[in-house]
Write a protein that holds these residues in place. Structure first.
Motif: not given
Length: 479
Positions: A324, A366-368, A370-372, A374-375, A396-397, A409
């Motif tokens: 992050k 994917e949920s951790t 992957g969110e970074l 995308q952000n 994405y998702q 994405g």
């Protein structure tokens, strides 16, 4: 005594004196260190492919090879004006040393009495805590951009040097006085210098890997960088906890014509975790550590981020926070730059392998992570683990988002196909997920062509250099 007998006695005495002198000289020669002509002969044997057992210190032609540099590798640090040189020796060499110059002839004609433009740098030589032999490494600093350097490596207590190898540095900013700028994410020069990288994961003995190695070696001049994304040599099959050193070193010796000339960047896979990453880290000397096997670097205007799927990735863990912070810092200073991430395990894949079908850890990534991604607008993610090739659309998702011309994405590539003893995965989830654009169970590797600030050409090449898949990707800006 007759005159004839006196002559015979005199001749016998002279013969015995000469014989003793020859024996003394022979003993002195065998007790001394290997000279340059002997080393040249041994290097010829190594290059010619004769079998060498690195753990026993013997070659097919005989002779002590304990101090000869083997499995030579070069790699990047997080400073583009540096290059890490690392190698293995079976015996002690004192301090590791590298001699280098911008001129090959300087090294050929080098004498300790006259420097002739040759720089000698000391490093470290560390005994493997779990295996036989020594890990040797030297960091070359203060290098100039876009410059070819020639080098040899050896030891402070050894007269033995490797054959001459070479590498070329990337393009990076310097001050007007020519001094190098320390590499940080704050460097504002974000212009891309075009380059091509070879990319693959899951390479080990068997399964046609030698065809892939041969193709890359024969085309090495086109590659500025090589990414081996985990599962290196498959040295843990018969020794899961300890790893098999013979398999490890023999495999790396096969790769030396590649690894000694092009930066070879790695990340750990599930077959590389023996001895808690220490054998892996002591061998490859990536910018991370055995306790923290993750790192990032900038290369020719692209930010690369490597993380470990074999380490904890849950939110608030050390690795998660590092990813992050790295992405946040880079994007703050470089909002429009390319970001390419790589790690061993994919989180978008569609073979019948359990990891792709139902692994909860894959869903966690994917949920951790992957969110970074995308952000912070990570453009491309490279992975392996399943022994197949797959390309996604921007996703994405679990849903396509945008196009290759206007990505919304990350685009994902799985390249577990260079060859290994486990073979290829040919069984696919049917029907193909909506985010899966191309997938093959063929031997081959990826070719990443970074063209400029806005365009990348991706290709999947078979082990016969046939282009099986290719796709242009335009720089996207995610919402």
């Amino acid at each position: 005594m007759s005159m004839m007998n006196k002559i015979n006695c005199t001749l016998l005495f002279v013969f015995l004196v000469l014989l003793s002198v020859c024996l003394a000289e022979n003993k002195q020669t065998h007790n001394s260190k290997i000279n340059s002509s002997t080393l040249s002969k041994i290097n010829k044997n190594v290059d010619g492919g004769n079998k060498i057992d690195l753990t026993s210190g013997s070659s097919s032609d005989g002779g002590d090879i304990n101090q000869i540099p083997q499995t030579i590798k070069i790699s990047l640090t997080n400073d583009p004006s540096e290059m890490m040189i690392s190698w293995f020796t079976n015996g002690k060499v004192g301090d590791a040393i590298v001699q280098f110059s911008v001129s090959k002839s300087d090294l050929v004609h080098y004498s300790t009495n006259t420097n002739n433009g040759v720089i000698t740098v000391n490093g470290k030589s560390t005994a493997f805590s779990t295996w036989k032999g020594y890990s040797n490494s030297v960091v070359l600093t203060g290098l100039l951009p876009k410059t070819t350097y020639y080098y040899q490596c050896g030891g402070s207590t050894s007269n033995i040097l490797s054959q001459i190898n070479h590498f070329t540095t990337s393009n990076f900013p310097t001050t007007t006085g020519g001094k190098n700028v320390k590499s940080t994410n704050a460097v504002l020069n974000n212009e891309v210098t075009p380059f091509t990288a070879a990319v693959y994961a899951d390479m080990g003995y068997g399964g046609g890997y030698n065809n892939t190695v041969k193709v890359i070696e024969e085309n090495l001049s086109k590659y500025s960088l090589i990414l081996h994304i985990g599962d290196i040599a498959y040295a843990d099959y018969d020794k899961v906890e300890q790893g098999n050193q013979t398999i490890w070193t023999d495999f790396l010796q096969t790769l030396e014509p590649i690894t000694s000339k092009v930066p070879y960047m790695t990340t750990p896979g599930n077959h590389d975790v023996f001895y808690s990453f220490t054998a892996y880290q002591n061998t490859f000397n990536m910018p991370g550590s055995s306790n923290q096997p993750w790192y990032s670097y900038d290369y020719n205007g692209v930010h690369f981020l490597s993380y470990s799927t074999e380490s904890d990735l849950a939110p608030f863990t050390q690795q998660y926070q590092w990813i992050k912070n790295d992405l946040e810092t880079y994007r703050k200073n470089n909002p429009s730059g390319w970001v390419i991430a790589y790690a061993h395990r994919p989180y978008y894949c569609s073979t019948q392998m359990d990891w792709c079908r139902k692994q909860t850890l894959r869903a966690l990534i994917e949920s951790t992570i992957g969110e970074l991604f995308q952000n912070y607008n990570v453009d491309i993610y490279l992975a392996g683990h399943t022994h197949a090739y797959e390309r996604t659309v921007p996703v994405y998702q679990q849903s396509p988002i945008g196009t290759y011309e206007y990505p919304g994405g990350t685009v994902h590539f799985t390249i577990g196909t260079p060859g290994n003893q486990e073979g290829l995965d040919h069984n696919w989830i049917l029907p193909a997920p909506s985010w899966s654009a191309s997938r093959y169970g063929e031997l081959g590797y990826g070719q990443l062509n970074v063209v400029n600030n806005t365009h990348i050409l991706w290709q999947f090449l078979t082990d016969q250099l046939v282009v099986f898949d290719e796709q242009w990707i335009v720089k996207g800006y995610f919402d």
